[in-house]
Design an enzyme around this catalytic site. Structure first.
Site, mmCIF file in Angstrom:
data_model
loop_
_atom_site.group_PDB
_atom_site.id
_atom_site.type_symbol
_atom_site.label_atom_id
_atom_site.label_comp_id
_atom_site.label_asym_id
_atom_site.label_seq_id
_atom_site.Cartn_x
_atom_site.Cartn_y
_atom_site.Cartn_z
ATOM 1 N N HIS A 271 -7.085 13.661 0.759
ATOM 2 C CA HIS A 271 -7.704 13.972 2.056
ATOM 3 C C HIS A 271 -8.843 13.020 2.397
ATOM 4 C CE1 HIS A 271 -11.079 17.024 0.734
ATOM 5 N NE2 HIS A 271 -10.981 16.037 -0.125
ATOM 6 N N GLU A 272 -9.189 13.019 3.685
ATOM 7 C CA GLU A 272 -10.169 12.091 4.261
ATOM 8 C C GLU A 272 -9.784 10.630 4.055
ATOM 9 O OE1 GLU A 272 -12.102 13.421 6.169
ATOM 10 O OE2 GLU A 272 -12.085 15.468 5.447
ATOM 11 N N GLY A 273 -8.505 10.348 4.122
ATOM 12 C CA GLY A 273 -8.005 8.986 3.937
ATOM 13 C C GLY A 273 -7.488 8.794 2.541
#
Length: 606
Positions: free
Chosen positions: A458-460
Site C-alpha cells: 500500500h501507498e505505492g
C-alpha cells in the site's frame, strides 16, 4: 522492559539534536520536558489501550450487519483514547487545538501506537487527509472538514484505486459532473455529483466517528461528455459520508456513498478495508442519484493534491513497518533469553548431564537477533531523520529549507520501501527464533509478520517506489538530489575516517557510494527508459542499503561505547557493514549491465 523508549530518546536528542528546534519561534514553548511528556502519554496509552486491543482486533474481523460495520468495543476504546490524547492535531497551530509539535517528535510519539497495535483506528489517514485540506483546500473546506478531523469528530480516507485500475490512476473511471446551475457558487466549493467505484479504501465505513470525509479522485467529463484520458484529467473532491453545514454540524442528510463489501485481509485486520460505490442511488440525496462532492483546488490538478497526502503517508508507512519489526525483535529477544535448548559446542558441550543453555547463547540465534536490530533500529533512524527534514523544510532558514525539501524528495521512496522489505524480514527472523512456536498463534510474532506484509503493497508498491526512484528522483533537476545526498553521505564518511573503530566502515561506504553512482550512470547510458528501468527494484534495494549504511555510520558516530546500549549500536553497525552492505554488488551488477533477462522474457515461456 522495552528498549524502544531509550532508543527513541537517543535518536531524538543525542543524534538528531531536536532540542535545538525549541530555539525556533514555532516551537519556542517546548522543551525537552514537554517532548518527554508527550512521549510518556503516548507510550502509556499505547500500552494500556492499544496493546490489549491488538489481538482481539486481529481475531474479530470487521463485519457488516447490513447497516453498519461492527468493530470490537476495545477498538472503539483505543480510538477514543487516541483522539483524547490530542495527537490528531499534534503538529497543528495552537488556534486549531494543536500542540505545534515538531514533525519528528510527533512521529516518534506515534511509533508507540504502531508498535502496540498498528491495525487499530487508522488515524494516520485522518491526519493526512486533514493536512492535505489545510494545504490545498479553501478556508471553508479547512474549517468545515479539516478542523473537525483534528478534533476527531470526523475521520478521513483517501479513495484512489478502482477495481479495474489498481495503481494505474490514469485509468480511473469515476465521473464527476457539475450539480446543477448553482453548483459553482456553493460555499464549500464547486459542487459535483460523483458516480463510480473505489477499491481498497481503508476505514471506508465504520462507527468510530460522527462522519467520514472521503477524498476522492475522479474525472470531470469534457464538452463531448467523454473522460479526459491520462492523469491530466484527474481532479480531487471532498465527498463526506454525511452532508455537513457551514458550521461544521451534520445536516441529517446521508450522502450517496454505499458500502459494497469488505475485503478480508491477511493482516492489519482491525482497520476495515472496503469497496465503496459512489452515486449508485442507494442513498439518493436532494432528490437525485450521485454522491455530492466538493472540488479541491483546480480541475485536473487532483494528483498534485493527493500526492501531498501520499508522500506524508509513505514516511508513516515506513515507520509503521519499522515498529512491527521492532515488536517482533523485542518478542524474539525476550524469547531467546528465556528459552533453554541445546548446550555449548565448547569443551564439555556434548555432556547431556549439563544444563541446557538459553538459545541466545547460540551464535546463529545472535545472528538473527543482530540482523533484526540492524534493520529495525536503522529503519527507525531513517524515518526520524526524514521527519526531521520535514521540520527543516517548514521552519528552517530559506537555503536550509530548500535543501531539506530536495533531500526529502530523494529519501521518501527509501523511507517507505526499505523498512517495508527489511523489517518484514525482521519479522520472519523473529518467527525463526521462536522455532515451531513462532508459527502458531500462541505467540504474536506470526501476527506481526502478517500485519507487516501489507507495507510493501500500500501507498505505492515496491515496484512503483523503484520506478519513482530511478525513473524520476535520481534524474530530477539534472541529478541535483543525488548529488546532495552524496554530499551528505561524504560528510559522514569524512567525520568517521579518523575514528579507528569506524574507519573501515567509512571506507566501505565510500566504495559503495561510488558503485551506486556508477550504476546510476550506466543504467541511463543509452537514454532508453525501458532499458534503464528494467532492473529498478534491484537498484532500489542497493540504494536503500547504501542509505541505511550511512544512517548506521552516522548513528555510531553519535554513540559512545561506554554503555551496553552504545556497544549494541556499534555491534549492529558492524553487522550491517559486514553482512548487509556487501549485498549491493549483486543488485548493482544487473543495473550496470542493463541486464535484459526480465525485459525480454516472453509470456509463453512461463
Amino acid at each position: 522492559m522495552s528498549a524502544l523508549r531509550p532508543t527513541v530518546d537517543f535518536l531524538l536528542h543525542d543524534w538528531l539534536g531536536v532540542d535545538d528546534l525549541t530555539q525556533r519561534p514555532r516551537f519556542a514553548d517546548h522543551s525537552r520536558d514537554t517532548f518527554a511528556a508527550v512521549l510518556d502519554t503516548c507510550e502509556r496509552i499505547a500500552q494500556d489501550k492499544f496493546a490489549p486491543a491488538n489481538r482481539r482486533a486481529d481475531v474479530e474481523e470487521p463485519r457488516f450487519d447490513g447497516e453498519k460495520v461492527i468493530l470490537p468495543e476495545s477498538t472503539h476504546e483505543a480510538s477514543r483514547a487516541y483522539v483524547e490524547s490530542g495527537m490528531l492535531a499534534a503538529a497543528q497551530d495552537y488556534d486549531l487545538g494543536g500542540m505545534q509539535l515538531p514533525c519528528v517528535v510527533e512521529m516518534a510519539a506515534n511509533s508507540f501506537f504502531s508498535k502496540a497495535g498498528i491495525g487499530l483506528g487508522g488515524h494516520m489517514l485522518t491526519s493526512g487527509n486533514a493536512n492535505l485540506l489545510m494545504a490545498h483546500g479553501t478556508e471553508a473546506q479547512r474549517r468545515v472538514f479539516a478542523h473537525q478531523e483534528f478534533t476527531g469528530r470526523f475521520f478521513g480516507t483517501m479513495c484512489l484505486s478502482e477495481p479495474q485500475a489498481g495503481s494505474s490512476l490514469s485509468d480511473i473511471l469515476t465521473r464527476a459532473e457539475p450539480d446543477g446551475a448553482d453548483s459553482a457558487s456553493d460555499a464549500l466549493g464547486p459542487r459535483y455529483r460523483l458516480r463510480g467505484n473505489k477499491m481498497w479504501i481503508s476505514n471506508g465505513e465504520h462507527e468510530l466517528a460522527e462522519n467520514i470525509v472521503h477524498l476522492v479522485l475522479a474525472k470531470i467529463p469534457g464538452p463531448d461528455g467523454k473522460l479526459v484520458p491520462g492523469a491530466r484529467g484527474i481532479s480531487l473532491f471532498i465527498v463526506p459520508k454525511k452532508l455537513v453545514g457551514l458550521d461544521g454540524e451534520l445536516t441529517g442528510e446521508r450522502n450517496d456513498v454505499a458500502l459494497a463489501g469488505l475485503n478480508h485481509k491477511l493482516g492489519y485486520r482491525g482497520i476495515p478495508n472496503t469497496l465503496l460505490n459512489f452515486g449508485e442511488g442507494k442513498f439518493p440525496v436532494r432528490g437525485a442519484a450521485g454522491a455530492i462532492g466538493y472540488l479541491v483546488g483546480k480541475p485536473g490538478e487532483g494528483l498534485r493534491g493527493m500526492f501531498h497526502m501520499m508522500n506524508e503517508a509513505r514516511i508513516a508507512v515506513g515507520l509503521g513497518a519499522v515498529m512491527l519489526g521492532y515488536a517482533g525483535y523485542e518478542a524474539s529477544l525476550d524469547y531467546a533469553r528465556g528459552r533453554p535448548q541445546g548446550r555449548s559446542i565448547g569443551p564439555g558441550g556434548k555432556d547431556a548431564s549439563q544444563p541446557q543453555i538459553p538459545i541466545i547463547r547460540h551464535a546463529d540465534v545472535r545472528r538473527m537477533l543482530l540482523a533484526q536490530k540492524s534493520y529495525v533500529e536503522g529503519g527507525l533512524a531513517l524515518a526520524l531523520y526524514c521527519a526531521r527534514l520535514v521540520d527543516e523544510q517548514h521552519t528552517g532558514e530559506p537555503d536550509a529549507a530548500q535543501e531539506a525539501a530536495l533531500l526529502l524528495e530523494m529519501l521518501t521512496p527509501i523511507a517507505k520501501s526499505w523498512p517495508s522489505e527489511w523489517c518484514l524480514e525482521a519479522n520472519s527472523l523473529a518467527i525463526q527464533v521462536h522455532g515451531g512456536y513462532g508459527y502458531t498463534r500462541d505467540y504474536r510474532v506470526e501476527q506481526y509478520w502478517r500485519d507487516n506484509r501489507l507495507n510493501m503493497i500500500h501507498e505505492g508498491t515496491h515496484g512503483i517506489q523503484a520506478l519513482d526512484l530511478l525513473g524520476r528522483k535520481v534524474v530530477m533537476q539534472g541529478g541535483a538530489g543525488l548529488l546532495l545526498l552524496a554530499k551528505k553521505v561524504n560528510a559522514t564518511i569524512e567525520r568517521a575516517m579518523p575514528d579507528e573503530a569506524l574507519h573501515g566502515h567509512a571506507t566501505a561506504l565510500a566504495a559503495a557510494l561510488h558503485k551506486l553512482g556508477a550504476a546510476t550512470k550506466a543504467a541511463w547510458a543509452t537514454g532508453v527508459p525501458e532499458e534503464a528501468l528494467a532492473n529498478a527494484v534491484p537498484y532500489l534495494q542497493a540504494f536503500g542499503h547504501v542509505v541505511l549504511a550511512w544512517m548506521w555510520l552516522d548513528v555510531a558516530l553519535a554513540s559512545g561505547t561506554d554503555s551496553a546500549a552504545g556497544q549494541g549500536r556499534h555491534a549492529a553497525c558492524r553487522f550491517f557493514f559486514r553482512h548487509e552492505l556487501p549485498r549491493i554488488e549483486a543488485w548493482l551488477a544487473v543495473v550496470r549491465e542493463r541486464d535484459d533477462t526480465c525485459l525480454t522474457m516472453q509470456d509463453d515461456w512461463f
